[in-house]
Design a protein around this motif. Structure first.
Motif, PDB file in Angstrom:
ATOM      1  N   ASP A  36       0.808  -1.217   0.000  1.00 38.95           N
ATOM      2  CA  ASP A  36       0.000   0.000   0.000  1.00 38.95           C
ATOM      3  C   ASP A  36       0.842   1.269   0.000  1.00 38.95           C
ATOM      4  O   ASP A  36       0.315   2.383  -0.034  1.00 38.95           O
ATOM      5  N   GLY A  37       2.171   1.125   0.040  1.00 37.06           N
ATOM      6  CA  GLY A  37       3.064   2.270  -0.030  1.00 37.06           C
ATOM      7  C   GLY A  37       3.171   3.076   1.252  1.00 37.06           C
ATOM      8  O   GLY A  37       3.848   4.115   1.280  1.00 37.06           O
ATOM      9  N   LYS A  38       2.569   2.607   2.333  1.00 36.26           N
ATOM     10  CA  LYS A  38       2.565   3.371   3.577  1.00 36.26           C
ATOM     11  C   LYS A  38       3.775   3.084   4.469  1.00 36.26           C
ATOM     12  O   LYS A  38       4.041   3.838   5.407  1.00 36.26           O
ATOM     13  N   THR A  39       4.471   1.993   4.192  1.00 40.37           N
ATOM     14  CA  THR A  39       5.630   1.622   5.000  1.00 40.37           C
ATOM     15  C   THR A  39       6.851   1.457   4.105  1.00 40.37           C
ATOM     16  O   THR A  39       6.790   0.783   3.071  1.00 40.37           O
ATOM     17  N   ILE A  90      15.458  -0.746   9.268  1.00 40.91           N
ATOM     18  CA  ILE A  90      14.716   0.431   9.728  1.00 40.91           C
ATOM     19  C   ILE A  90      13.361   0.441   9.027  1.00 40.91           C
ATOM     20  O   ILE A  90      13.282   0.318   7.798  1.00 40.91           O
ATOM     21  N   GLN A  91      12.315   0.588   9.815  1.00 38.45           N
ATOM     22  CA  GLN A  91      10.956   0.591   9.255  1.00 38.45           C
ATOM     23  C   GLN A  91      10.333   1.971   9.492  1.00 38.45           C
ATOM     24  O   GLN A  91      10.238   2.424  10.642  1.00 38.45           O
ATOM     25  N   ILE A  92       9.942   2.618   8.422  1.00 37.66           N
ATOM     26  CA  ILE A  92       9.421   3.974   8.486  1.00 37.66           C
ATOM     27  C   ILE A  92       7.992   3.974   7.958  1.00 37.66           C
ATOM     28  O   ILE A  92       7.682   3.368   6.938  1.00 37.66           O
ATOM     29  N   THR A  93       7.116   4.658   8.690  1.00 40.81           N
ATOM     30  CA  THR A  93       5.735   4.760   8.259  1.00 40.81           C
ATOM     31  C   THR A  93       5.366   6.211   8.031  1.00 40.81           C
ATOM     32  O   THR A  93       5.950   7.123   8.608  1.00 40.81           O
ATOM     33  N   LYS A 108       6.760  10.877   3.094  1.00 42.77           N
ATOM     34  CA  LYS A 108       6.759  11.805   4.222  1.00 42.77           C
ATOM     35  C   LYS A 108       6.662  11.011   5.525  1.00 42.77           C
ATOM     36  O   LYS A 108       5.577  10.613   5.948  1.00 42.77           O
ATOM     37  N   PRO A 109       7.807  10.765   6.191  1.00 44.36           N
ATOM     38  CA  PRO A 109       7.804   9.884   7.367  1.00 44.36           C
ATOM     39  C   PRO A 109       7.184  10.532   8.594  1.00 44.36           C
ATOM     40  O   PRO A 109       7.382  11.719   8.873  1.00 44.36           O
ATOM     41  N   LYS A 110       6.407   9.721   9.331  1.00 43.43           N
ATOM     42  CA  LYS A 110       5.833  10.163  10.602  1.00 43.43           C
ATOM     43  C   LYS A 110       6.446   9.424  11.782  1.00 43.43           C
ATOM     44  O   LYS A 110       6.553   9.975  12.877  1.00 43.43           O
ATOM     45  N   SER A 111       6.819   8.183  11.584  1.00 43.41           N
ATOM     46  CA  SER A 111       7.422   7.407  12.670  1.00 43.41           C
ATOM     47  C   SER A 111       8.494   6.495  12.114  1.00 43.41           C
ATOM     48  O   SER A 111       8.488   6.157  10.929  1.00 43.41           O
ATOM     49  N   LEU A 112       9.429   6.109  12.997  1.00 38.10           N
ATOM     50  CA  LEU A 112      10.564   5.279  12.590  1.00 38.10           C
ATOM     51  C   LEU A 112      10.941   4.359  13.731  1.00 38.10           C
ATOM     52  O   LEU A 112      10.946   4.767  14.891  1.00 38.10           O
ATOM     53  N   LYS A 113      11.260   3.105  13.373  1.00 36.34           N
ATOM     54  CA  LYS A 113      11.755   2.159  14.367  1.00 36.34           C
ATOM     55  C   LYS A 113      12.795   1.258  13.738  1.00 36.34           C
ATOM     56  O   LYS A 113      12.841   1.094  12.509  1.00 36.34           O
ATOM     57  N   VAL A 114      13.639   0.706  14.601  1.00 42.99           N
ATOM     58  CA  VAL A 114      14.611  -0.294  14.161  1.00 42.99           C
ATOM     59  C   VAL A 114      14.097  -1.650  14.625  1.00 42.99           C
ATOM     60  O   VAL A 114      13.912  -1.873  15.833  1.00 42.99           O
TER      61      VAL A 114
END
Length: 480
Positions: A407-410, A476-479, A437-443
């Motif tokens: 869906d292109g969101k992540t 790294i996962q960015i949403t 346009k990233p709103k959150s990020l996690k490893v």
């Protein structure tokens, strides 16, 4: 009017393993035809979500620890040299090779052990060699007695003698999609290598146009065996056809070296084969390797990874060791190398079909289970960045590789370092797509909140001390 297919040039990475494989290299064909059957389209879409599959080459040849089938082929003697102890003459060698049927007794065969290890490692489909070029059937065909269930084979007395049935039913029960590898050429068949003539190379050893009755007999034999496989072995998702030299003569690409060895018409009637396969198995994916057209539903670079993303469905088949078949003391790749390969493949939009070869006792080498266990530890943390993803531009920038959710969101960003045993740096700097346009990020694999900042289309991530627990890669996962 027919237009000769062109060959898509692949920029092959360093994963092209060895010159010994050049005789088996399969080019990726242009002229891809997207399927029109809605069930096939959906099955192909689902298959592209799976990303990681298990390939298994297994047959009587495992007893000698040699390259599968190819030593029977005079053309390929240069890289599959026959050992003197296996026969002093070619005819003696063939006789001894085919007599391996009489000693094949893999009593440690336990497909549940394989399925358990493969599932934990994240594999989601299996492709098994029901018959390789040597013609020995690893299924209960009624067309030949050269098979594992024949009374000539000691293992036929085992309740699990039909290993194709056992493998398919076991893996299917554990949620795997099922693929049946099948060799179109059959070097044991008198209707392919007619004893009247000596075999000269991998191709049929007579002119099918001159002897049409014999060729029609071979076509019927092949059709009947594939009808058996697709009607007697439960739900099958992929029919993986090897031996691309068995093809209509007009499809030969003279720019491809191995295709120039094809001197005669070898039309096996794929329309008839594909039609019965789809009748028996609605929606089945058919992979007629290297033969462009409606029956090559995805393409299959071998022992190599394209340097760039392909716009069509594809899968790299690559060995865990050096050989597709069992070889004693094979040189198995490290878990880090396997994971690096997986990341590179999925970043380019492909699937990774990793070959593991069972030995003559019916089991994998112990080191295989070690590798699969190590991969499973990595998968436990990072699978959300692997499965059901697609390629995204940029798919690769320096040591960073990218995938995205459908869906292109992540956005998933993999950091690798294939020159050393992986150690994550304290700071990572990488670009992201302009539109994202990233709103959150996690490893993935780390519980601590991650410090990061964005500047233009670049992101800088500062990793905490616990980064030392990251093995093989940082993901790294960015949403947005």
């Amino acid at each position: 009017m027919f237009t000769k297919p062109k060959t898509k040039t692949l920029f092959l990475s360093s994963l092209l393993l060895s010159s010994t494989f050049l005789s088996q290299t399969h080019n990726v064909s242009d002229g891809y035809q997207k399927p029109t059957d809605p069930l096939v389209i959906q099955n192909l879409e689902n298959w592209q979500d799976l990303k990681f599959g298990l390939f298994m080459h297994w047959g009587t040849y495992s007893q000698w620890g040699i390259v599968e089938s190819w030593s029977l082929c005079p053309e390929d003697e240069s890289w599959t040299q026959r050992k003197p102890e296996h026969g002093k003459s070619y005819n003696e060698y063939v006789e001894n090779y085919e007599n391996l049927q009489k000693t094949f007794n893999p009593t440690q065969f336990n497909p549940q052990k394989w399925a358990d290890a493969a599932k934990k490692a994240g594999m989601k489909y299996v492709v098994f060699t029901t018959k390789h070029h040597d013609g020995f059937a690893m299924f209960d065909t009624k067309e030949s007695d050269y098979k594992i269930t024949s009374s000539n084979t000691p293992f036929s007395k085992n309740p699990k003698a039909d290993v194709t049935e056992e493998i398919f039913s076991t893996f299917r029960k554990d949620g795997f999609k099922i693929g049946a590898y099948f060799s179109k050429p059959d070097w044991h068949s008198d209707d392919y290598w007619w004893p009247y003539f000596p075999p000269k190379d991998r191709n049929v050893n007579y002119d099918p146009k001159k002897y049409p009755e014999r060729w029609n007999s071979f076509k019927n034999f092949t059709f009947n065996q594939l009808n058996e496989i697709t009607s007697n072995y439960g739900k099958i998702d992929i029919l993986w056809l090897d031996g691309g030299w068995v093809r209509p003569f007009h499809t030969i690409d003279q720019n491809v070296e191995w295709q120039r060895t094809i001197k005669v018409e070898q039309d096996i009637d794929m329309d008839k084969i594909g039609t019965i396969a789809r009748k028996n198995q609605p929606g089945i994916i058919v992979v007629d390797r290297t033969v462009p057209g409606k029956w090559e539903n995805y393409v299959t670079p071998e022992q190599a990874v394209p340097e760039k993303a392909l716009s069509i469905p594809w899968e790299s088949c690559i060995t865990m060791g050096d050989s597709f078949s069992y070889v004693p003391n094979d040189n198995y790749k490290s878990s880090q190398k396997i994971i690096e390969t997986l990341v590179k493949i999925i970043s380019r939009g492909g699937n990774y079909l990793m070959n593991i070869a069972p030995g003559p006792n019916g089991d994998y080498d112990a080191i295989v289970y070690e590798r699969l266990k190590e991969i499973s530890g990595w998968m436990d943390h990072n699978q959300s960045a692997v499965f059901a993803t697609r390629a995204v531009t940029p798919y690769h920038n320096g040591n960073f590789y990218y995938t995205q959710s459908k869906d292109g969101k992540t956005l998933n960003v993999f950091h690798l370092d294939d020159n050393v045993n992986y150690q994550s740096p304290s700071t990572l700097n990488f670009i992201i797509p302009d539109h994202f346009k990233p709103k959150s990020l996690k490893v993935l694999g780390l519980k601590n909140k991650i410090q990061w900042k964005k500047s233009g289309n670049s992101i800088e991530v500062t990793l905490p001390k616990e980064k030392t627990q990251l093995k093989y890669s940082t993901v790294i996962q960015i949403t947005k």
